[in-house]
Scaffold this motif. Structure first.
Motif, PDB file in Angstrom:
ATOM      1  N   TYR A   1       0.843  -1.204   0.000  1.00 54.87           N
ATOM      2  CA  TYR A   1       0.000   0.000   0.000  1.00 54.87           C
ATOM      3  C   TYR A   1       0.881   1.258   0.000  1.00 54.87           C
ATOM      4  CZ  TYR A   1      -3.205   3.695   1.207  1.00 54.87           C
ATOM      5  OH  TYR A   1      -3.910   4.882   1.182  1.00 54.87           O
ATOM      6  N   CYS A   2       1.896   1.274   0.857  1.00 49.34           N
ATOM      7  CA  CYS A   2       2.755   2.472   0.949  1.00 49.34           C
ATOM      8  C   CYS A   2       3.458   2.729  -0.387  1.00 49.34           C
ATOM      9  CB  CYS A   2       3.778   2.319   2.081  1.00 49.34           C
ATOM     10  SG  CYS A   2       3.009   2.435   3.691  1.00 49.34           S
ATOM     11  N   TYR A   3       3.923   1.673  -1.049  1.00 49.87           N
ATOM     12  CA  TYR A   3       4.597   1.870  -2.352  1.00 49.87           C
ATOM     13  C   TYR A   3       3.624   2.468  -3.370  1.00 49.87           C
ATOM     14  CZ  TYR A   3       7.095   1.172  -6.683  1.00 49.87           C
ATOM     15  OH  TYR A   3       7.701   1.403  -7.900  1.00 49.87           O
ATOM     16  N   VAL A   4       2.418   1.894  -3.436  1.00 45.05           N
ATOM     17  CA  VAL A   4       1.431   2.364  -4.415  1.00 45.05           C
ATOM     18  C   VAL A   4       1.002   3.800  -4.079  1.00 45.05           C
ATOM     19  CG1 VAL A   4      -0.827   1.914  -5.423  1.00 45.05           C
ATOM     20  CG2 VAL A   4       0.673   0.021  -4.897  1.00 45.05           C
ATOM     21  N   LEU A   5       0.877   4.080  -2.797  1.00 41.61           N
ATOM     22  CA  LEU A   5       0.494   5.430  -2.364  1.00 41.61           C
ATOM     23  C   LEU A   5       1.565   6.445  -2.785  1.00 41.61           C
ATOM     24  CD1 LEU A   5      -1.223   7.428  -0.654  1.00 41.61           C
ATOM     25  CD2 LEU A   5       0.108   6.724   1.315  1.00 41.61           C
ATOM     26  N   LEU A   6       2.827   6.134  -2.470  1.00 42.83           N
ATOM     27  CA  LEU A   6       3.906   7.087  -2.764  1.00 42.83           C
ATOM     28  C   LEU A   6       4.072   7.311  -4.262  1.00 42.83           C
ATOM     29  CD1 LEU A   6       6.506   5.941  -0.078  1.00 42.83           C
ATOM     30  CD2 LEU A   6       5.218   8.082  -0.114  1.00 42.83           C
ATOM     31  N   THR A   7       4.065   6.238  -5.047  1.00 41.93           N
ATOM     32  CA  THR A   7       4.222   6.413  -6.502  1.00 41.93           C
ATOM     33  C   THR A   7       2.986   7.121  -7.069  1.00 41.93           C
ATOM     34  OG1 THR A   7       3.525   4.109  -6.727  1.00 41.93           O
ATOM     35  CG2 THR A   7       5.871   4.541  -6.966  1.00 41.93           C
ATOM     36  N   GLY A   8       1.819   6.797  -6.524  1.00 39.66           N
ATOM     37  CA  GLY A   8       0.580   7.440  -6.977  1.00 39.66           C
ATOM     38  C   GLY A   8       0.614   8.942  -6.712  1.00 39.66           C
ATOM     39  N   LEU A   9       1.121   9.338  -5.533  1.00 45.80           N
ATOM     40  CA  LEU A   9       1.233  10.768  -5.210  1.00 45.80           C
ATOM     41  C   LEU A   9       2.191  11.453  -6.187  1.00 45.80           C
ATOM     42  CD1 LEU A   9       1.375  10.677  -1.291  1.00 45.80           C
ATOM     43  CD2 LEU A   9      -0.487  11.574  -2.689  1.00 45.80           C
ATOM     44  N   ALA A  10       3.255  10.747  -6.560  1.00 39.95           N
ATOM     45  CA  ALA A  10       4.226  11.304  -7.514  1.00 39.95           C
ATOM     46  C   ALA A  10       3.567  11.576  -8.871  1.00 39.95           C
ATOM     47  CB  ALA A  10       5.402  10.350  -7.678  1.00 39.95           C
ATOM     48  N   PHE A  11       2.656  10.692  -9.286  1.00 40.38           N
ATOM     49  CA  PHE A  11       1.979  10.897 -10.582  1.00 40.38           C
ATOM     50  C   PHE A  11       0.910  11.994 -10.473  1.00 40.38           C
ATOM     51  CE2 PHE A  11       2.489   6.019 -10.998  1.00 40.38           C
ATOM     52  CZ  PHE A  11       3.826   6.165 -11.317  1.00 40.38           C
ATOM     53  N   TYR A  12       0.410  12.187  -9.258  1.00 38.88           N
ATOM     54  CA  TYR A  12      -0.730  13.087  -9.051  1.00 38.88           C
ATOM     55  C   TYR A  12      -0.338  14.556  -9.166  1.00 38.88           C
ATOM     56  CZ  TYR A  12      -4.753  15.246  -6.778  1.00 38.88           C
ATOM     57  OH  TYR A  12      -5.838  16.026  -6.499  1.00 38.88           O
TER      58      TYR A  12
ATOM     59  N   PRO B   1       2.907  17.555  -9.748  1.00 36.67           N
ATOM     60  CA  PRO B   1       4.299  17.860 -10.101  1.00 36.67           C
ATOM     61  C   PRO B   1       5.142  18.171  -8.867  1.00 36.67           C
ATOM     62  CG  PRO B   1       2.760  19.226 -11.361  1.00 36.67           C
ATOM     63  CD  PRO B   1       1.941  18.475 -10.368  1.00 36.67           C
ATOM     64  N   HIS B   2       4.464  18.704  -7.813  1.00 30.80           N
ATOM     65  CA  HIS B   2       5.204  19.033  -6.586  1.00 30.80           C
ATOM     66  C   HIS B   2       5.707  17.772  -5.877  1.00 30.80           C
ATOM     67  CE1 HIS B   2       4.027  23.188  -6.922  1.00 30.80           C
ATOM     68  NE2 HIS B   2       2.782  22.791  -7.120  1.00 30.80           N
TER      69      HIS B   2
ATOM     70  N   GLY C   1      13.491   5.307  -7.747  1.00 31.53           N
ATOM     71  CA  GLY C   1      14.108   4.623  -8.893  1.00 31.53           C
ATOM     72  C   GLY C   1      13.807   5.238 -10.245  1.00 31.53           C
ATOM     73  N   GLY C   2      13.104   6.368 -10.264  1.00 31.71           N
ATOM     74  CA  GLY C   2      12.829   7.043 -11.535  1.00 31.71           C
ATOM     75  C   GLY C   2      11.392   6.862 -11.986  1.00 31.71           C
ATOM     76  N   ALA C   3      10.973   7.748 -12.886  1.00 29.28           N
ATOM     77  CA  ALA C   3       9.570   7.752 -13.321  1.00 29.28           C
ATOM     78  C   ALA C   3       9.181   6.469 -14.089  1.00 29.28           C
ATOM     79  CB  ALA C   3       9.290   8.993 -14.153  1.00 29.28           C
ATOM     80  N   PRO C   4       9.984   6.003 -15.071  1.00 28.88           N
ATOM     81  CA  PRO C   4       9.567   4.789 -15.787  1.00 28.88           C
ATOM     82  C   PRO C   4       9.444   3.571 -14.855  1.00 28.88           C
ATOM     83  CG  PRO C   4      11.335   5.906 -16.969  1.00 28.88           C
ATOM     84  CD  PRO C   4      11.217   6.568 -15.627  1.00 28.88           C
ATOM     85  N   THR C   5      10.381   3.474 -13.895  1.00 30.88           N
ATOM     86  CA  THR C   5      10.338   2.351 -12.936  1.00 30.88           C
ATOM     87  C   THR C   5       9.058   2.431 -12.104  1.00 30.88           C
ATOM     88  OG1 THR C   5      12.730   2.449 -12.829  1.00 30.88           O
ATOM     89  CG2 THR C   5      11.649   1.226 -11.069  1.00 30.88           C
TER      90      THR C   5
END
Ligand code: HEM
Length: 206
Positions: A23-34, A36-37, A46-50
Motif C-alpha cells: 500500500y505504501c509503495y502504491v500510495l507514494l508512486t501514486g502521489l508522484a503521478f498526481y 508535479p510538486h 528509482g525514476g519515473a519509468p520504474t
C-alpha cells in the motif's frame, strides 16, 4: 510473554505487513503521478519509468492481499448487533472510557469499517486503474470512460488515505499494545479483556 494470548498468527502478521508495504509503495508512486510538486518521490523510488511500471503491478499485489484478508477474516469482520450497540456508545471510546462500552468480539466497529472501506476502495482503484494502465486497449467509442476512471481513481485513493491515516494513528499512538500485537502476535489477557472482551472469553475459554 507469560500468560499471553495470540491475537495475530504469523501468517496473519505476514499478510498484514505485505498489505502495509505494498500500500505504501502504491500510495507514494501514486502521489508522484498526481502532482508535479510530488514528482520527486518517483525519482527517489528509482525514476519515473520504474515507478510507472511497478505502480500497477504492486497495486494488483495489494488487492490480492486484500482478498487474502477477506478469506482469513471474513467471519471476524461481519458487522453484528453487538457492534451496532457499541457504535451507539462511540463517544465513550473517543473519551477513552472503554470500560463503559458494551463488550465486543475480535475487532471493533471502526476496525471493521476500515477493512470494508479498504476493500471497497481497493476494488474501485483496481477497476479504474486498469483503464488508466492500458488506455490504448479501450475502444475509441469508449474514450470518455478515461475521464470517469481518473475521477474514480483519485476519489477512492483519497478515501484510502483518510482511512489509512486514522488506522496508523489508532494502531500506533492511541491504542497501546495494538502495535506490539501486529509485530509479535501477542497481547496480555488484561488488554484482550479491556478492548475485546467477547473475543477474550471465546479464545481464553473464560
Ligand atoms: C504502516 C502502516 C500500518 C500500520 C502501522 C498498521 C498497524 C496496525 C496495527 C497496530 C494493527 C493491530 C490493531 C489491533 O488489533 O488492535 C493492525 C491491524 C490491521 N491492519 Fe494495519 N497497519 C498498517 C497498514 C495497513 C494497511 C495498508 C492495511 C490495508 C488493508 C491494514 C489493514 C489492517 C487490518 C484489516 C487490521 C485488522 C483490523 C484492524 O485493526 O483494523 N493495515 N494494523
Amino acid at each position: 510473554m507469560e500468560n499471553s494470548i495470540l491475537r495475530y498468527s504469523l501468517v496473519e502478521r505476514v499478510m498484514h505487513w505485505i498489505a502495509a508495504v505494498t500500500y505504501c509503495y502504491v500510495l507514494l508512486t501514486g502521489l508522484a503521478f498526481y502532482s508535479p510538486h510530488l514528482y520527486w518521490i518517483a525519482m527517489v523510488l528509482g525514476g519515473a519509468p520504474t515507478s510507472r511500471f511497478w505502480h500497477p503491478w504492486i497495486a494488483v499485489t495489494f488487492f490480492g492481499v486484500l482478498l487474502w484478508m477477506l478469506r482469513t477474516w471474513a467471519a471476524d469482520m461481519r458487522i453484528t448487533s453487538v457492534d451496532r450497540a457499541w457504535g451507539k456508545q462511540m463517544k465513550r471510546y473517543i473519551e477513552n472510557d472503554d470500560e463503559a462500552l458494551p463488550p465486543i468480539d475480535r475487532f471493533n466497529l471502526g476496525q471493521k469499517y476500515f477493512f470494508w472501506a479498504m476493500l471497497f476502495a481497493g476494488f474501485v482503484l483496481l477497476v479504474s486503474g486498469t483503464v488508466l494502465w492500458i488506455p490504448e486497449k479501450l475502444p475509441w467509442s469508449l474514450r470518455d470512460v478515461r475521464y470517469i476512471a481518473v475521477l474514480l481513481h483519485v476519489s477512492s485513493a483519497l478515501l484510502t488515505i483518510g482511512a489509512f491515516i486514522i488506522h496508523v494513528y489508532m494502531g500506533t499512538a492511541m491504542v497501546r499494545g495494538g502495535f506490539t500485537s501486529i509485530i509479535r502476535g501477542e497481547v496480555s489477557p488484561a488488554w484482550a479483556k479491556m478492548h475485546h472482551r467477547l473475543w477474550y472469553q471465546r479464545v481464553a475459554g473464560k
